[in-house]
Design a protein around this motif. Structure first.
Motif, mmCIF file in Angstrom:
data_model
loop_
_atom_site.group_PDB
_atom_site.id
_atom_site.type_symbol
_atom_site.label_atom_id
_atom_site.label_comp_id
_atom_site.label_asym_id
_atom_site.label_seq_id
_atom_site.Cartn_x
_atom_site.Cartn_y
_atom_site.Cartn_z
ATOM 1 N N SER A 80 -25.071 -69.331 40.524
ATOM 2 C CA SER A 80 -25.047 -68.950 41.930
ATOM 3 C C SER A 80 -26.448 -68.595 42.392
ATOM 4 N N SER B 8 -28.717 -66.405 45.547
ATOM 5 C CA SER B 8 -28.698 -65.417 46.616
ATOM 6 C C SER B 8 -29.255 -66.044 47.892
ATOM 7 N N LEU C 4 -22.739 -64.002 38.401
ATOM 8 C CA LEU C 4 -21.593 -63.440 39.115
ATOM 9 C C LEU C 4 -20.324 -63.746 38.330
ATOM 10 N N ASP D 260 -15.156 -62.820 44.820
ATOM 11 C CA ASP D 260 -15.488 -62.071 46.025
ATOM 12 C C ASP D 260 -14.318 -61.216 46.497
ATOM 13 N N MET E 177 -14.127 -58.013 44.522
ATOM 14 C CA MET E 177 -15.206 -57.093 44.876
ATOM 15 C C MET E 177 -14.947 -56.467 46.247
ATOM 16 N N ASN E 178 -14.487 -57.266 47.194
ATOM 17 C CA ASN E 178 -14.222 -56.747 48.535
ATOM 18 C C ASN E 178 -13.116 -55.698 48.511
ATOM 19 N N ASP F 158 -22.663 -64.902 56.381
ATOM 20 C CA ASP F 158 -21.999 -64.254 55.254
ATOM 21 C C ASP F 158 -20.969 -65.183 54.648
ATOM 22 N N THR G 23 -19.205 -64.107 51.746
ATOM 23 C CA THR G 23 -18.498 -63.287 50.759
ATOM 24 C C THR G 23 -17.045 -63.031 51.142
ATOM 25 N N PRO H 246 -19.371 -53.718 48.792
ATOM 26 C CA PRO H 246 -18.763 -55.032 49.040
ATOM 27 C C PRO H 246 -17.617 -54.892 50.042
ATOM 28 N N ARG I 253 -24.433 -60.242 47.559
ATOM 29 C CA ARG I 253 -23.523 -59.953 46.446
ATOM 30 C C ARG I 253 -24.176 -59.089 45.362
ATOM 31 N N ASN J 226 -21.650 -57.293 43.107
ATOM 32 C CA ASN J 226 -21.068 -58.200 42.118
ATOM 33 C C ASN J 226 -22.021 -58.395 40.947
ATOM 34 N N GLU J 227 -23.295 -58.554 41.263
ATOM 35 C CA GLU J 227 -24.285 -58.732 40.194
ATOM 36 C C GLU J 227 -24.346 -57.524 39.268
#
Length: 258
Positions: free
Chosen positions: A18, A20, A28, A32, A35-36, A75, A77, A98, A132, A135-136
């Motif tokens: 992935s 950025s 990652l 998503d 994470m959200n 965005d 994500t 997130p 993200r 996530n990282e």
């Protein structure tokens, strides 16, 4: 040992696919949506434990800046709706989670002394979300923790402990500093594209530096030094000013006031 590290290297290589918003390659491991959901849950809990500022002036001011910057934000994500809350806290701080969750402390208003400086802060936080970074961090911790457990299972606790320290100071902290620097640059671009003066981002960090206080050596810190941040922002300033001038030519002049 060689086989273990070779295996870990192969795993990292395979998932390191992935990128950025700045083109940096990322690891990652978490979806998503997951994470959200974690960000939404954590933010909801935080709001029940921390006093919020419900004043119209503070919230209108912050949301005016957020709306202007989100209008130029891309965005991917899966954030359904962004939420920004002003918390009653005298510390000059802001944070992002997130799921499009951003918190701004009332203490930030004394340091970010105008709309452009606060736009640098909020753009930075938006940058964390769309890049993200959460996530990282979770993914890096999962990888580091997995390597340590493998060594412990082989009866190598001393080596495992050394690897744990090495991961902390060799991977996790530097990546966090990289996240902060990347968020600074993303925020710089967002504020410029939305009509806020990018030069005020440097002034913001001058204000932060003027607060003084004891700060850890940059090598052992999760954040770049104030001087490093200003240097990086100035290095990217020419392009940011060009974006700012283009935004003004398009009539983008956010009328945000506290």
């Amino acid at each position: 040992m060689i086989r273990i590290f070779s295996f870990c290297s192969v795993v990292v290589f395979l998932i390191h696919c992935s990128t950025s918003p700045t083109g940096r390659r990322q690891i990652l491991l978490v979806k998503d949506a997951e994470m959200n959901e974690m960000g939404n849950t954590a933010f909801s809990e935080l709001k029940t434990k921390t006093p919020t500022d419900s004043s119209t002036s503070a919230n209108s001011y912050v949301n005016c800046i957020v709306s202007a910057e989100l209008a130029v934000t891309s965005d991917t994500t899966g954030v359904e709706s962004w939420e920004v809350v002003v918390f009653k806290d005298n510390t000059p701080n802001a944070f992002a989670l997130p799921g499009g969750k951003i918190g701004v402390h009332t203490g930030m208003f004394a340091v970010a002394k105008n709309k452009d400086q606060l736009a640098a802060v909020i753009g930075h936080e938006i940058g964390h979300v769309i890049a993200r970074h959460g996530n990282e961090r979770v993914s890096q911790n999962q990888l580091a923790g997995g390597s340590v457990k493998i060594l412990e299972s082989l009866g190598k606790p001393t080596v495992a402990g050394a690897l744990g320290m090495g991961a902390k100071f060799g991977i996790l902290l530097p990546f966090s500093r990289e996240h902060e620097s990347e968020a600074d640059l993303i925020g710089l671009e967002l504020m410029a594209k939305s009509g806020f003066d990018p030069r005020e981002s440097v002034t913001l960090w001058k204000n932060m530096s003027a607060l003084g206080g004891s700060k850890p050596n940059e090598l052992l810190s999760t954040h770049p030094s104030d001087a490093t941040r200003m240097k990086n922002l100035n290095a990217a300033m020419a392009n940011a000013i060009a974006l700012f001038e283009a935004a003004k030519a398009e009539g983008k002049k956010p009328n945000c006031h506290l």
